[in-house]
Design a protein around this motif. Structure first.
Motif, PDB file in Angstrom:
ATOM      1  N   ASP A  32      14.611 -24.178 -36.489  1.00 41.65           N
ATOM      2  CA  ASP A  32      14.430 -22.888 -37.162  1.00 41.65           C
ATOM      3  C   ASP A  32      15.717 -22.482 -37.866  1.00 41.65           C
ATOM      4  O   ASP A  32      16.789 -22.503 -37.262  1.00 41.65           O
ATOM      5  CB  ASP A  32      14.037 -21.803 -36.158  1.00 41.65           C
TER       6      ASP A  32
ATOM      7  N   HIS B 262      13.199 -18.561 -41.863  1.00 45.40           N
ATOM      8  CA  HIS B 262      13.044 -17.121 -41.615  1.00 45.40           C
ATOM      9  C   HIS B 262      14.088 -16.388 -42.456  1.00 45.40           C
ATOM     10  O   HIS B 262      15.174 -16.908 -42.679  1.00 45.40           O
ATOM     11  CB  HIS B 262      13.281 -16.794 -40.137  1.00 45.40           C
TER      12      HIS B 262
ATOM     13  N   THR C  43      12.310 -11.219 -34.931  1.00 40.72           N
ATOM     14  CA  THR C  43      12.392 -12.629 -35.351  1.00 40.72           C
ATOM     15  C   THR C  43      13.105 -13.465 -34.301  1.00 40.72           C
ATOM     16  O   THR C  43      12.587 -14.509 -33.860  1.00 40.72           O
ATOM     17  CB  THR C  43      13.131 -12.742 -36.705  1.00 40.72           C
TER      18      THR C  43
ATOM     19  N   LEU D  72      12.357 -17.046 -31.148  1.00 42.41           N
ATOM     20  CA  LEU D  72      13.022 -18.338 -31.378  1.00 42.41           C
ATOM     21  C   LEU D  72      13.777 -18.838 -30.153  1.00 42.41           C
ATOM     22  O   LEU D  72      14.111 -18.075 -29.244  1.00 42.41           O
ATOM     23  CB  LEU D  72      14.000 -18.214 -32.561  1.00 42.41           C
TER      24      LEU D  72
ATOM     25  N   THR E 237      18.191 -23.065 -33.100  1.00 40.67           N
ATOM     26  CA  THR E 237      18.215 -22.130 -34.239  1.00 40.67           C
ATOM     27  C   THR E 237      19.553 -22.208 -34.966  1.00 40.67           C
ATOM     28  O   THR E 237      20.615 -22.251 -34.343  1.00 40.67           O
ATOM     29  CB  THR E 237      17.965 -20.683 -33.744  1.00 40.67           C
TER      30      THR E 237
END
Ligand code: F6P
Length: 538
Positions: free
Chosen positions: A156, A187, A200, A204, A209
């Protein structure tokens, strides 16, 4: 050439256009009847883009005088000045060279316009180095080789940025979803409203990330606060100290100094030059999230599409020049027919952020009232730009377009062949777009006892078709609107590249949020609102 004193209203063409505007309004349908060459002559093709501007409130004479207006203005000199790197952003004493970001290929004719030989070489070297770094990093992330602090592959990517550091990348990632890497989720966090980032991040896994902190200045309040919240999140989840120094953070900025001061590892800072304006920055390192999503090859295609539009803008005659045509029509409506707004309706769900993107591009660029010589303008400048996708808009605000009292020119935008749709849906989508453009123009009369069924018609629109929504065509589309905005700014003789209007609000917010709000110079209403909020929250 000193064009700072140019005043469009003093040109002969402006005076002619003023006279034309006093006559009976042009009846577009009648124009089609009396002028069989209208569609062909009022259409322009540029590679895979076709602009049909025949459904506008113009006749041959008006079109001729609009072209004359462009000829009588310093547009040609101003355009060369931009491409050659002169400091045309006078209030900030900066060159405006986003076009250089897409013209580094050796044989690209626009290269010749990149300033003198020395500057050109330095700029080309910088752009090349930045592009290589962007490709290297995005390739590594896409290959699963960019690892988080616990050794896991990134799944992500969260881009934290606002304005130009958000809108272009977000729009491009959505528009070019066809090319997206399936195992990487993108994102975008822009708003300082904590609900956005907390929601958000809450979904995650910190181990997988990656945060890209995108900010030209690296001083923007919203972006730095969101970045700090992300740092806290990593530290809490992964037990890291100084998470900003870890491989979970990449900074993209024109100020390495500020990104370093924020604590980002030097190896993780992607730079771009300060001659790239924020709202023109998706072509620069700010486009990292785009390259991560669609791959550096497709990113290069996007640049190539924009470069092709640059060439068209530089070389096509004014009466066959797409950005010039869009700009002149906008001027006809704003300055002579007193339209106050302009609608952009993409019949393509993947372009649903286009109106929002264009709002910054157009309104931050041309929402100005001072000419380059400091004199106030005495004519309208940039319109209010708005819109949303069709067919959704048809079921919301099209009523006003068809039967309301305002003159609102519309840009319809559609993709002829859409690989992500299917023939049934796509036919219906395109059929609706064609029907709306036609209905706005033809209208329909109604029985005398049913005036509410009367459609006056004669409502203007442009139709822009692109063969497919490729990275190349997307690049050309964005560059088209960039140059449209440039031409309008040039003819209005305003600085399209600064944004001083946003500074006062930033300063006042800093005062209100300072250590002692009671010392902030608040007007009575604001003070009362502050006191009310204080009882509940602040
Ligand atoms: O405040 C307006 C603005 O300066 C925009 O022009 C810009 O795109 C945005 O803020 C974000 O700025 P930065 O990239 O420096 O964080």
């Amino acid at each position: 050439m000193d064009y700072t004193h140019f005043c469009p209203t003093k040109t002969a063409a402006w005076q002619h256009l003023k006279e034309f505007a006093k006559r009976d309004p042009i009846n577009i349908q009648r124009q089609f009847k009396t002028d069989p060459g209208r569609v062909a002559d009022l259409s322009i093709t540029c590679d895979e883009l076709l602009l049909d501007f025949s459904k506008n409130l113009i006749d041959r004479d008006i079109w001729q005088q609009l072209i004359a207006l462009a000829e009588q203005s310093p547009l040609a000199a101003h355009r060369s000045a931009m491409f050659s790197g002169e400091s045309i952003n006078t209030s900030e004493d900066r060159a405006v060279l986003h076009t250089a970001l897409r013209s580094v290929a050796e044989n690209n004719p626009t290269n010749e316009h990149l300033g003198n030989a020395l500057e050109r070489a330095q700029r080309a070297t910088d752009v090349h180095r930045q592009r290589q770094q962007l490709a290297r990093i995005s390739d590594k992330i896409r290959a699963g080789e960019w690892l988080g602090s616990t050794g896991k592959t990134v799944t992500d990517v969260v881009n934290i940025g606002i304005g130009g550091s958000d809108l272009g990348p977000k729009l491009a990632c959505q528009a070019l979803a066809e090319y997206a890497q399936p195992n990487l989720n993108m994102h975008f966090i822009a708003n300082v409203d904590g609900a956005e980032i907390l929601t958000t991040l809450g979904q995650l896994n910190a181990e997988t990330t990656l945060i890209t902190v995108a900010s030209k200045t690296f001083t923007t309040q919203e972006t730095l606060l969101n970045a700090n919240t992300a740092i806290d999140w990593f530290e809490n989840r992964l037990g890291l100290a100084n998470a900003q120094t870890s491989s979970h953070f990449i900074a993209i900025t024109a100020s390495r100094h500020n990104a370093r001061a924020f604590g980002i590892d030097d190896q993780h800072i992607l730079e771009f030059s300060d001659w790239v304006g924020g709202r023109y920055s998706l072509w620069s390192s700010i486009g990292l999230s785009i390259a991560i999503s669609i791959g550096s090859h497709n990113f290069d295609q996007m640049l190539a599409g924009a470069a092709a539009m640059d060439d068209h803008f530089l070389t096509a005659p004014l009466n066959a020049n797409m950005p010039v045509a869009l700009a002149l029509l906008g001027i006809w409506y704003s300055n002579f027919l007193h339209a106050q707004s302009h609608a952009v309706i993409p019949y393509c769900e993947r372009l649903n952020l286009l109106p929002t993107y264009l709002q910054q591009l157009d309104m931050e660029s041309n929402g100005k009232s001072t000419r380059l010589n400091g004199q106030p303008v005495d004519y309208s400048t940039g319109p209010i730009l708005w819109g949303q996708t069709g067919t959704n808009g048809q079921h919301a605000f099209f009523q006003l377009l068809h039967q309301g009292t305002h003159c609102i020119p519309v840009d319809f935008i559609a993709v002829a062949d859409d690989a992500l749709s299917n023939p049934t849906h796509h036919r219906v989508l395109l059929g609706n777009m064609l029907a709306q453009g036609s209905a706005l123009m033809t209208g329909q009369s109604a029985a005398a006892d049913q005036p509410h069924r009367h459609y006056p018609g004669n409502k203007p629109s442009n139709t822009l078709l692109m063969d497919r929504l490729t990275a190349k065509n997307f690049g050309a589309l964005i560059a088209l609107y960039e140059h449209k905005v440039f031409v309008q700014g040039s003819l209005w003789n305003i600085n399209s590249f600064d944004q001083w209007g946003v500074e006062l609000g930033k300063k006042m917010a800093a005062e209100i949020l300072g250590d002692d709000a009671s010392k902030a110079p608040m007007d009575a209403s604001t003070a009362a609102l502050y006191a009310h909020l204080q009882k509940i929250t602040i």
